[in-house]
Design a protein around this motif. Structure first.
Motif, PDB file in Angstrom:
ATOM      1  N   CYS A 120       1.149  -0.828   0.408  1.00 15.55           N
ATOM      2  CA  CYS A 120      -0.147   0.239  -0.429  1.00 15.55           C
ATOM      3  C   CYS A 120       0.965   1.140   0.156  1.00 15.55           C
ATOM      4  O   CYS A 120       1.532   1.378   0.796  1.00 15.55           O
ATOM      5  CB  CYS A 120      -0.888  -0.286   0.988  1.00 15.55           C
ATOM      6  SG  CYS A 120      -2.391  -1.451   0.927  1.00 15.55           S
ATOM      7  N   ALA A 123      -0.234   6.350   2.075  1.00 13.38           N
ATOM      8  CA  ALA A 123      -1.317   5.990   2.759  1.00 13.38           C
ATOM      9  C   ALA A 123      -1.223   7.271   3.723  1.00 13.38           C
ATOM     10  O   ALA A 123       0.255   7.567   4.340  1.00 13.38           O
ATOM     11  CB  ALA A 123      -0.517   4.791   3.695  1.00 13.38           C
ATOM     12  N   SER A 127      -4.225   1.494  10.915  1.00 11.97           N
ATOM     13  CA  SER A 127      -5.214   0.923  12.637  1.00 11.97           C
ATOM     14  C   SER A 127      -4.893  -0.595  12.287  1.00 11.97           C
ATOM     15  O   SER A 127      -4.134  -0.859  11.124  1.00 11.97           O
ATOM     16  CB  SER A 127      -6.445   1.993  11.839  1.00 11.97           C
ATOM     17  OG  SER A 127      -6.793   1.555  10.809  1.00 11.97           O
ATOM     18  N   ASP A 129      -7.004  -4.131  13.045  1.00 13.04           N
ATOM     19  CA  ASP A 129      -8.477  -4.563  13.795  1.00 13.04           C
ATOM     20  C   ASP A 129      -8.082  -6.119  14.466  1.00 13.04           C
ATOM     21  O   ASP A 129      -7.250  -6.617  14.209  1.00 13.04           O
ATOM     22  CB  ASP A 129      -9.570  -4.562  12.190  1.00 13.04           C
ATOM     23  CG  ASP A 129      -9.098  -5.294  11.416  1.00 13.04           C
ATOM     24  OD1 ASP A 129      -8.476  -6.009  10.933  1.00 13.04           O
ATOM     25  OD2 ASP A 129      -9.888  -4.940  10.121  1.00 13.04           O
ATOM     26  N   LEU A 134      -4.499  -2.280   9.147  1.00 16.99           N
ATOM     27  CA  LEU A 134      -4.862  -1.686   7.637  1.00 16.99           C
ATOM     28  C   LEU A 134      -4.499  -0.544   7.529  1.00 16.99           C
ATOM     29  O   LEU A 134      -3.495   0.330   7.981  1.00 16.99           O
ATOM     30  CB  LEU A 134      -6.539  -1.927   7.901  1.00 16.99           C
ATOM     31  CG  LEU A 134      -6.866  -2.696   8.302  1.00 16.99           C
ATOM     32  CD1 LEU A 134      -8.514  -1.897   8.880  1.00 16.99           C
ATOM     33  CD2 LEU A 134      -7.667  -3.861   7.087  1.00 16.99           C
ATOM     34  N   GLN A 136      -5.402   3.636   5.562  1.00 14.54           N
ATOM     35  CA  GLN A 136      -5.395   4.508   4.251  1.00 14.54           C
ATOM     36  C   GLN A 136      -5.867   4.805   4.247  1.00 14.54           C
ATOM     37  O   GLN A 136      -4.296   5.908   3.839  1.00 14.54           O
ATOM     38  CB  GLN A 136      -6.730   5.302   6.117  1.00 14.54           C
ATOM     39  CG  GLN A 136      -7.561   4.246   7.257  1.00 14.54           C
ATOM     40  CD  GLN A 136      -7.211   4.002   8.203  1.00 14.54           C
ATOM     41  OE1 GLN A 136      -5.701   4.246   9.102  1.00 14.54           O
ATOM     42  NE2 GLN A 136      -6.895   2.846   8.664  1.00 14.54           N
ATOM     43  N   HIS A 137      -5.833   5.305   2.781  1.00  9.75           N
ATOM     44  CA  HIS A 137      -5.617   5.913   1.774  1.00  9.75           C
ATOM     45  C   HIS A 137      -6.852   7.381   1.828  1.00  9.75           C
ATOM     46  O   HIS A 137      -8.230   6.833   1.404  1.00  9.75           O
ATOM     47  CB  HIS A 137      -5.462   5.332   0.545  1.00  9.75           C
ATOM     48  CG  HIS A 137      -4.727   4.207   0.550  1.00  9.75           C
ATOM     49  ND1 HIS A 137      -2.882   4.626  -0.057  1.00  9.75           N
ATOM     50  CD2 HIS A 137      -4.510   3.296   1.211  1.00  9.75           C
ATOM     51  CE1 HIS A 137      -2.552   3.161   0.865  1.00  9.75           C
ATOM     52  NE2 HIS A 137      -3.166   2.615   1.328  1.00  9.75           N
ATOM     53  N   ASN A 145     -11.611   8.265   0.849  1.00  8.84           N
ATOM     54  CA  ASN A 145     -11.061   7.813   2.423  1.00  8.84           C
ATOM     55  C   ASN A 145     -11.396   6.586   1.662  1.00  8.84           C
ATOM     56  O   ASN A 145     -12.593   5.833   1.718  1.00  8.84           O
ATOM     57  CB  ASN A 145     -11.334   7.985   3.506  1.00  8.84           C
ATOM     58  CG  ASN A 145     -10.734  10.044   3.435  1.00  8.84           C
ATOM     59  OD1 ASN A 145      -9.919   9.908   3.588  1.00  8.84           O
ATOM     60  ND2 ASN A 145     -11.440  10.146   4.336  1.00  8.84           N
ATOM     61  N   THR A 147     -10.162   2.252   2.338  1.00 10.55           N
ATOM     62  CA  THR A 147      -8.698   0.925   3.721  1.00 10.55           C
ATOM     63  C   THR A 147      -8.237  -0.159   3.170  1.00 10.55           C
ATOM     64  O   THR A 147      -9.691   0.108   2.117  1.00 10.55           O
ATOM     65  CB  THR A 147      -9.911   0.890   4.651  1.00 10.55           C
ATOM     66  OG1 THR A 147     -10.175   2.425   5.413  1.00 10.55           O
ATOM     67  CG2 THR A 147      -8.728   0.503   6.051  1.00 10.55           C
ATOM     68  N   GLY A 149      -5.897  -3.734   3.343  1.00 11.19           N
ATOM     69  CA  GLY A 149      -5.438  -4.849   4.007  1.00 11.19           C
ATOM     70  C   GLY A 149      -4.854  -5.936   3.473  1.00 11.19           C
ATOM     71  O   GLY A 149      -4.889  -6.265   2.255  1.00 11.19           O
TER      72      GLY A 149
END
Length: 329
Positions: A120, A123, A127, A129, A134, A136-137, A145, A147, A149
């Motif tokens: 990725c 970014a 984060s 989970d 994960l 974010q972009h 926005n 996400t 993974g």
């Protein structure tokens, strides 16, 4: 043998030609600490290991893996990828964080390809989970926005400098581990020589600056673009520009902020005479506070600005500079 935390996040830190940690180091370690336990890998001259490890510790790294240059001073990228690969095999991290710099993107891409890892890029957040880390972009010119993974394996993430403001507590005496790296022998471009260019400036570098003042076509000429520089100096900010200003020849292309230029995420972004085309917004709208000055009250830049002034920038900006200078006295 060193035991690494089960939630380890591997962080490769850029080292400047002067042998110091790059400005992106604090944000990367802080981002790693927000989702796990940072483990830093440093590729540098052995004489700098102790100082660099201490500097990484002051930013929150409790464990630092160190290795020599391994040819990184004469071969581009590959020796660093060898080191990151060796560190990843040793640590078994949940993710690998790398700065979204020119060299960082190259390292991340090569490492991901070599290890078949998910990648990725650019970014603006990380984060975790129940399934893992994960990224974010901000995509489509900042319109959405999203996400992302990894289905399996560690997620490799290049982080836009300045986008993550996380900080972690300093570690007085980080654990330093010597990293054994076996050269891959992969083809690498070689540095056969270079011409030194000395550029002296009191302004911060545009990429990663905490404050940025940018000018657009509304400045009218290269001479009048000096107004942008004057406000930047009054604020202690870096200078940026829209593509229109660059194409008009007001400033060099290295000043360009946007989709085809530099992406920035400063604490403060001031846009002067910039209409706010989607290509420009894509490179700056993750800034924490945006101030726009434009005589066109319908300019798209006002859609994302936190504060806006509809007026002649040649009237507004000199008054602002005068007020800033008066406040310093």
């Amino acid at each position: 043998m060193t035991d690494f935390a089960p939630d380890a996040i591997l962080v490769w830190l850029d080292v400047t030609p002067g042998g110091e940690l790059a400005a992106s180091a604090a944000g990367l370690i802080g981002a790693a600490a927000s989702i796990g336990t940072p483990v830093v890998v440093l590729v540098a001259d052995e004489s700098r290991h102790a100082d660099l490890a201490a500097a990484a510790g002051s930013l929150g790294a409790s464990t630092v893996l160190t290795t020599g240059l391994g040819g990184a001073d004469s071969a581009l990228t590959v020796p660093i990828v060898d080191a990151v690969a060796a560190a990843s095999a040793l640590v078994q991290p949940d993710a690998v964080l790398i700065s979204n710099s020119i060299e960082g993107r190259d390292v991340a891409g090569r490492f991901a390809a070599r290890t078949s890892a998910a990648l990725c890029v650019d970014a603006v957040g990380v984060s975790r989970d129940d399934d893992g880390v994960l990224a974010q972009h901000s995509v489509y010119g900042g319109a959405y926005n999203v996400t992302a993974g990894a289905t399996y394996g560690p997620l490799v993430v290049t982080v836009r400098q300045g986008s993550i403001d996380a900080r972690s507590e300093a570690v007085d005496a980080p654990t330093i581990v010597g990293l054994q790296v076996e050269a891959s022998g992969a083809p690498a471009a070689a540095i056969t020589g270079f011409d030194e260019a000395v550029a002296v400036s009191s302004r911060p570098e545009l990429r990663g600056a905490a404050k940025v003042v940018s000018g657009g076509r509304g400045l009218g000429s290269a001479d009048q673009f000096a107004l942008v520089e004057q406000l930047a100096d009054a604020l202690g900010a870096a200078v940026g520009a829209s593509r229109a200003a660059v194409d008009a020849g007001y400033v060099p292309s290295s000043y360009q902020v946007g989709q085809t230029g530099v992406s920035v995420s400063p604490q403060l972004y001031v846009a002067l005479g910039i209409s706010g085309a989607i290509q420009h917004k894509a490179g700056m709208q993750t800034a924490k506070t945006i101030i726009a000055v434009n005589k066109d009250g319908e300019a798209p830049i006002f859609d994302i600005a936190d504060f806006g002034v509809v007026g002649d920038l040649f009237t507004v900006v000199p008054q602002l500079i005068a007020a800033l200078e008066a406040g310093k006295k």
